[in-house]
Design an enzyme around this catalytic site. Structure first.
Site, mmCIF file in Angstrom:
data_model
loop_
_atom_site.group_PDB
_atom_site.id
_atom_site.type_symbol
_atom_site.label_atom_id
_atom_site.label_comp_id
_atom_site.label_asym_id
_atom_site.label_seq_id
_atom_site.Cartn_x
_atom_site.Cartn_y
_atom_site.Cartn_z
ATOM 1 N N LYS A 79 2.905 -27.709 -28.590
ATOM 2 C CA LYS A 79 3.881 -26.630 -28.798
ATOM 3 C C LYS A 79 3.916 -26.277 -30.281
ATOM 4 O O LYS A 79 3.860 -27.175 -31.135
ATOM 5 C CB LYS A 79 5.259 -27.109 -28.312
ATOM 6 C CG LYS A 79 6.349 -26.053 -28.358
ATOM 7 C CD LYS A 79 7.686 -26.589 -27.823
ATOM 8 C CE LYS A 79 8.737 -25.479 -27.762
ATOM 9 N NZ LYS A 79 10.044 -25.969 -27.245
ATOM 10 N N SER A 159 12.274 -22.956 -23.581
ATOM 11 C CA SER A 159 11.415 -22.352 -24.585
ATOM 12 C C SER A 159 9.967 -22.857 -24.539
ATOM 13 O O SER A 159 9.078 -22.211 -25.091
ATOM 14 C CB SER A 159 11.984 -22.623 -25.980
ATOM 15 O OG SER A 159 11.942 -24.008 -26.269
ATOM 16 N N SER A 183 14.738 -27.017 -22.580
ATOM 17 C CA SER A 183 13.418 -26.404 -22.800
ATOM 18 C C SER A 183 12.208 -27.207 -22.362
ATOM 19 O O SER A 183 11.102 -26.682 -22.391
ATOM 20 C CB SER A 183 13.256 -26.066 -24.275
ATOM 21 O OG SER A 183 13.906 -24.873 -24.547
HETATM 22 N N1 GLN Z 1 17.449 -22.115 -23.378
HETATM 23 C C1 GLN Z 1 18.264 -22.871 -24.290
HETATM 24 C C2 GLN Z 1 18.534 -22.069 -25.541
HETATM 25 O O1 GLN Z 1 18.026 -20.987 -25.637
HETATM 26 C C3 GLN Z 1 17.612 -24.182 -24.600
HETATM 27 C C4 GLN Z 1 16.468 -24.044 -25.505
HETATM 28 C C5 GLN Z 1 15.852 -25.358 -25.847
HETATM 29 O O2 GLN Z 1 16.063 -26.355 -25.188
HETATM 30 N N2 GLN Z 1 15.111 -25.352 -26.941
HETATM 31 O O3 GLN Z 1 19.249 -22.499 -26.405
#
Ligand code: GLN
Length: 495
Positions: A79, A159, A183
């Site tokens: 990532k 994400s 995420s």
């Molecule tokens: N979807 C959540 C956010 O936008 C979690 C994102 C994540 O875990 N990095 O904050």
């Protein structure tokens, strides 16, 4: 032999050891698969084929000598949130354009010293903010999955959408990911992959681009529970460079996978049933309960009464920390610089050109809830709620060993379907954010397909540092669910 990109990590490890396959062949097979797929799926934002082949040759030399390390020759995707020395790292933000770290994150350094091979950097939502991988500066990732009878492009979750899509499409054998509010688990659930967010402190955060430091954790996405165990073992470590990383030995997670669930008690929280949740999600959850009961576990209802406050309080705590963490991107030290007539306008110009709309929204919310007049009303209150959420889990874990819930309230949605409405997007994390707020380990395991023919996952939540029980129970679900369909290879036929 079958297509090497279809092997699990455990199978590839065996084939490499028996010399049925070389690390170079394995790397080349993945490099070829990426070349055929990347235009359609947009999973990799940077590929490193020369580096992969060089590492694979070194792995082959070690394999010949009988000196293989735990992940010898296994090709992985990384990532873009993980700093990789000499390889551009941007968190998929324009503000980090061209930033090439001079250091390696601890997690990736651990993987390379275990013998893994890097294929490239994977797409993600900008600064890991999002649930669909649509906020990336490099454009959205397209899921390899499609609804039955439809060509609509679906999101791979976020994400870590590049990670989930690349693993599901066989463009790497496993991938690193990060999870601040879901995420790892949400993208894993909707792409039919396994994702585990370990306990806060299990993996070092050093060298990972920070989003919300008290919630961020790294973990793997893989195709099987065993593979996730193999990867987590290599990624986790105590690291003096991250004072929140825990000084405790890393257990042999792979050994735990096969222990079964006899004697375990599984908690079912009544609060994880939300208005508007698809009936098939509830049905899958009930199915999961039956599978675990049949495998010898005891089932017990539990109550987590503060669950309903988790999402609102997460969307105060996470932006607050993000607004502080992102203050460093000012055009002076990293990446993009938009000149101005003085230093203040240089900051302003850089930040307004460099950050996307969702990131700006978080910075504004975060700055607001931390401001003098509102700190007590929002931030402090959210921190108190956070303690109550943690206390609910502490109480529940007096009676049960692990908690079973759905991972997401719905299957994968189409590109553009939710991107116009932030609250609608935030609701994807309704079942996952509690786990980050409490610092607990959580895992998503593929458990079935929706009526649309797309994957659904079940979530397991464990006691702090008890990832082993998640692997045990995760494996039981994997066995009971049986082999799931894999995505149809429409992207290479299109190319
Ligand atoms: N979807 C959540 C956010 O936008 C979690 C994102 C994540 O875990 N990095 O904050």
């Amino acid at each position: 032999m079958a297509d090497p990109t279809d092997l699990s990590i455990a199978e590839a490890r065996e084939a490499l050891k028996r010399k049925q396959l070389s690390a170079e062949e394995l790397a080349r097979a993945h490099i070829g698969a990426i070349e055929r797929a990347n235009e359609a799926l947009n999973t990799y934002i940077l590929t490193t084929p020369e580096r992969a082949l060089e590492a694979a040759k070194e792995s082959d030399a070690r394999l010949r000598k009988g000196a293989a390390r735990p992940l010898e020759g296994i090709p992985l995707g990384i990532k873009d949130l993980f700093a990789t020395k000499g390889v551009r790292t941007t968190a998929c933000s324009h503000v980090l354009d061209g930033f090439t770290p001079t250091y390696e994150s601890t997690v990736t350094a651990n993987l390379w010293s275990a013998g893994a091979v890097m294929l490239g950097k994977l797409n993600n939502d900008e600064f890991a903010m999002g649930s669909s991988n649509e906020t990336s500066h490099y454009g959205p990732v397209v899921s390899p999955w499609r609804r039955t009878g439809s060509n609509a492009k679906l999101v791979p979750g976020g994400s870590s959408g590049g990670s989930s899509a690349a693993v599901a499409a066989r463009l790497c054998m496993g991938a690193t990911a990060t999870d601040t509010g879901g995420s790892i688990r949400q993208p894993a659930a909707i792409t039919g992959t396994v994702g585990i967010k370990p306990t806060y402190g299990r993996c070092s955060r050093w060298g990972i681009v920070a989003f919300a430091s008290s919630l961020d954790q790294a973990g793997p996405i893989a195709r099987t529970v065993q593979d996730a165990a193999i990867l987590l073992k290599a990624m986790a470590s105590h690291d003096p460079k991250d004072t929140t990383s825990v000084e405790a030995p890393v257990p042999d997670y792979e050994a735990a996978v096969i222990l079964g669930v006899k004697g375990l008690t599984i908690g079912i929280p009544k609060e994880y049933r939300v208005p508007g949740m698809a009936a098939e999600i509830d049905a899958l959850w009930q199915q999961g309960i039956k599978w675990l009961e049949a495998a010898g576990a005891k089932i017990k209802p539990v109550s987590l009464p503060h669950t309903k406050y988790a999402l609102p309080s997460y969307y105060i705590v996470a932006p607050a920390e993000a607004s502080s963490n992102l203050a460093r991107y000012d055009g002076v030290r990293y990446g993009l610089r938009e000149p101005g007539k003085n230093v203040i306008s240089l900051y302003e110009n850089t930040r307004s050109a460099g950050f996307g709309a969702e990131v700006k929204r978080r910075i504004l919310i975060g700055t607001y809830v931390l401001s003098a007049g509102y700190y007590d009303a929002y931030y402090l209150k959210a921190q108190k709620v956070r303690s109550l959420i943690k206390r609910d889990f502490d109480e529940a874990f007096k009676d049960v060993d692990v908690i079973l819930t759905p991972t997401t309230p719905s299957p994968a949605f189409a590109l553009g379907e939710k991107s116009g409405d932030p609250v609608e997007m935030y609701l994807n994390d309704i079942f996952t954010v509690t786990v980050n707020m409490a610092g607990l380990p959580g895992m998503s395991v593929p458990a079935g397909l929706s009526s649309e023919g797309t994957p659904l996952g079940l979530q397991l939540i464990g006691r702090p540092f008890d990832e082993e029980t998640l692997f045990r129970v995760g494996r039981a679900i994997e066995v009971a669910a049986g082999p799931l369909a894999k995505p149809q290879d429409w992207w290479s036929r299109a190319a």
